[in-house]
Design a protein around this motif. Structure first.
Motif, short mmCIF file in Angstrom:
data_model
loop_
_atom_site.label_atom_id
_atom_site.label_comp_id
_atom_site.label_asym_id
_atom_site.label_seq_id
_atom_site.Cartn_x
_atom_site.Cartn_y
_atom_site.Cartn_z
N THR A 3 0.82 -1.21 0.00
CA THR A 3 0.00 0.00 0.00
C THR A 3 0.85 1.25 0.00
N THR A 4 2.17 1.09 -0.06
CA THR A 4 3.07 2.24 0.03
C THR A 4 3.42 2.81 -1.34
N GLY A 5 2.94 2.18 -2.41
CA GLY A 5 3.19 2.72 -3.73
C GLY A 5 4.55 2.38 -4.29
N ARG A 6 5.25 1.37 -3.71
CA ARG A 6 6.56 1.02 -4.23
C ARG A 6 6.43 0.23 -5.53
N PRO A 7 7.41 0.32 -6.40
CA PRO A 7 7.35 -0.45 -7.64
C PRO A 7 7.42 -1.94 -7.36
N PRO A 8 6.74 -2.77 -8.17
CA PRO A 8 6.69 -4.20 -7.91
C PRO A 8 7.92 -4.96 -8.39
N ALA A 9 8.91 -4.30 -8.97
CA ALA A 9 10.09 -4.99 -9.48
C ALA A 9 10.77 -5.79 -8.39
N VAL A 10 11.15 -7.02 -8.73
CA VAL A 10 11.76 -7.93 -7.77
C VAL A 10 13.21 -8.19 -8.18
N MET A 11 14.15 -7.99 -7.26
CA MET A 11 15.54 -8.32 -7.52
C MET A 11 15.65 -9.83 -7.64
N SER A 12 16.24 -10.30 -8.74
CA SER A 12 16.23 -11.75 -8.99
C SER A 12 17.60 -12.33 -9.31
N ASN A 13 18.63 -11.48 -9.44
CA ASN A 13 19.95 -11.97 -9.82
C ASN A 13 20.87 -12.00 -8.59
N PRO A 14 21.14 -13.20 -8.04
CA PRO A 14 21.97 -13.28 -6.84
C PRO A 14 23.43 -12.92 -7.08
N ARG A 15 23.83 -12.76 -8.36
CA ARG A 15 25.21 -12.41 -8.67
C ARG A 15 25.36 -10.93 -9.04
N ALA A 16 24.30 -10.17 -8.85
CA ALA A 16 24.35 -8.74 -9.16
C ALA A 16 25.31 -8.01 -8.22
N ASP A 17 25.89 -6.92 -8.71
CA ASP A 17 26.86 -6.18 -7.92
C ASP A 17 26.27 -5.69 -6.60
N ARG A 18 25.02 -5.22 -6.63
CA ARG A 18 24.40 -4.71 -5.40
C ARG A 18 24.24 -5.83 -4.38
N VAL A 19 23.93 -7.01 -4.84
CA VAL A 19 23.78 -8.16 -3.94
C VAL A 19 25.13 -8.47 -3.30
N LYS A 20 26.18 -8.48 -4.10
CA LYS A 20 27.53 -8.75 -3.57
C LYS A 20 27.95 -7.66 -2.59
N ASP A 21 27.58 -6.43 -2.89
CA ASP A 21 27.93 -5.31 -2.03
C ASP A 21 27.30 -5.45 -0.65
N VAL A 22 26.05 -5.88 -0.61
CA VAL A 22 25.38 -6.10 0.68
C VAL A 22 26.02 -7.27 1.41
N ALA A 23 26.30 -8.34 0.69
CA ALA A 23 26.87 -9.54 1.31
C ALA A 23 28.23 -9.27 1.96
N LYS A 24 28.96 -8.30 1.43
CA LYS A 24 30.27 -7.97 2.00
C LYS A 24 30.18 -7.49 3.45
N LEU A 25 29.00 -7.03 3.87
CA LEU A 25 28.85 -6.54 5.23
C LEU A 25 28.93 -7.66 6.26
N ALA A 26 28.95 -8.90 5.80
CA ALA A 26 29.20 -10.01 6.73
C ALA A 26 30.65 -9.97 7.22
N GLY A 27 31.52 -9.27 6.49
CA GLY A 27 32.92 -9.16 6.87
C GLY A 27 33.22 -7.84 7.56
N ARG A 28 34.14 -7.86 8.49
CA ARG A 28 34.44 -6.66 9.28
C ARG A 28 35.05 -5.53 8.46
N PRO A 29 35.94 -5.79 7.49
CA PRO A 29 36.51 -4.67 6.72
C PRO A 29 35.45 -3.80 6.06
N ALA A 30 34.46 -4.42 5.45
CA ALA A 30 33.40 -3.64 4.80
C ALA A 30 32.57 -2.88 5.82
#
Length: 301
Positions: A3-30
């Motif tokens: 109900t918030t008016g957000r676009p329905p697009a769904v991220m579907s590529n687990p190898r996308a750069d943004r996905v990798k960027d988020v995953a790096k936060l599991a490590g302390r350096p990032a």
């Protein structure tokens, strides 16, 4: 779906750069470089979003940067969609969430959060009555448990001395079950100067020590006597601290406990009595017992 008016697009590529960027936060350096960390699961994300909403309303720095969730998770927890109105919520499929997550069994939602620790000066200026201090605690699960116990006992803040585990470690964050967003946390503190500051503010420094010469049960009994207008038995006065007073509890390293120097810096060494055959309590359990003893005394005073 929303109900918030957000676009329905769904991220579907687990190898996308943004996905990798988020995953790096599991490590302390990032985490250190970006001063961001991951909160995973509905409970942790809910508490992060509530803290974010309060921060935005009070014009303080935001807590949440982005939220990633599956449609199934938001259908199960629709309140999270509403809470994320002030945050950047992105839909993602299960594969993307799994690629971002640090857990074996992701729960369909995670948030990228900004560091939430506070300056020591800010915490001390508030004249805290009860502090939980971790001194070289190394296990992320134990650190999270101590922080959660401090939150449950109504402590004013949690302080991590330099050399302690990174409280933003994903396992530590999960172990807090959202408590990380409930009370002030101070990290990387110098032990000696911190103890000096506590003394300046007349805060009693109590070391939780299995070999301590003061029994926690005795302190609780004496506190109860004072509440009832009585006096400690024996000499007629207590030789230990008043649990109802301003207190900082020191909790040491899992394997080594507190060092001789750290014990000597404390005003009192307090032992939790063991009535069975166990050799000792782990740091999370000991912290829970000690903090609740102080909390009960302070609230009854």
């Amino acid at each position: 779906m929303s109900t918030t008016g957000r676009p329905p697009a769904v991220m579907s590529n687990p190898r996308a750069d943004r996905v990798k960027d988020v995953a790096k936060l599991a490590g302390r350096p990032a985490r250190l470089k970006r001063r961001q960390f991951l909160a995973e699961g509905p409970q942790a994300v809910r508490e992060a979003l509530l803290a974010h909403r309060n921060a935005v309303g009070e014009r303080r720095p935001p807590v949440v940067s982005e939220v990633f969730a599956t449609e199934a998770c938001l259908a199960r927890y629709p309140e999270l969609d509403d809470l994320a109105a002030d945050a950047d919520l992105r839909l993602a499929n299960d594969d993307v969430i799994a690629a971002m997550s640090d857990t074996v069994s992701p729960q369909g939602i995670l948030a990228v959060c900004h560091y939430v620790d506070r300056p020591l000066e800010e915490v001390l200026a508030a004249r805290p009555k009860l502090l939980a201090v971790m001194v070289r605690v190394q296990d992320p699960g134990n650190a999270g448990t101590v922080l959660r116990a401090a939150d449950s006992a109504g402590a004013d803040a949690v302080v991590l001395i330099g050399g302690s585990v990174d409280i933003y470690n994903p396992k530590a964050v999960r172990s807090t079950v959202g408590s990380l967003f409930h009370l002030p946390v101070v990290t990387g503190v110098d032990f000696d100067s911190f103890v000096d500051r506590l003394r300046e503010q007349h805060v009693a420094v109590l070391a939780a020590d299995g070999y301590g010469d003061i029994d926690l049960d005795r302190l609780q009994d004496e506190s109860a006597l004072r509440r009832g207008g009585g006096a400690p038995t024996g000499s007629g006065r207590s030789s230990g601290p008043a649990l109802e007073g301003e207190t900082a509890w020191l909790f040491g390293n899992e394997a080594q406990g507190l060092s001789d120097g750290e014990l000597a810096a404390a005003d009192y060494r307090v032992a939790v009595p063991l009535y069975g055959q166990a050799e000792s309590l782990n740091v999370g359990t000991a912290a829970t017992v000690c903090l609740y003893a102080s909390a009960r005394a302070q609230r009854s005073a």
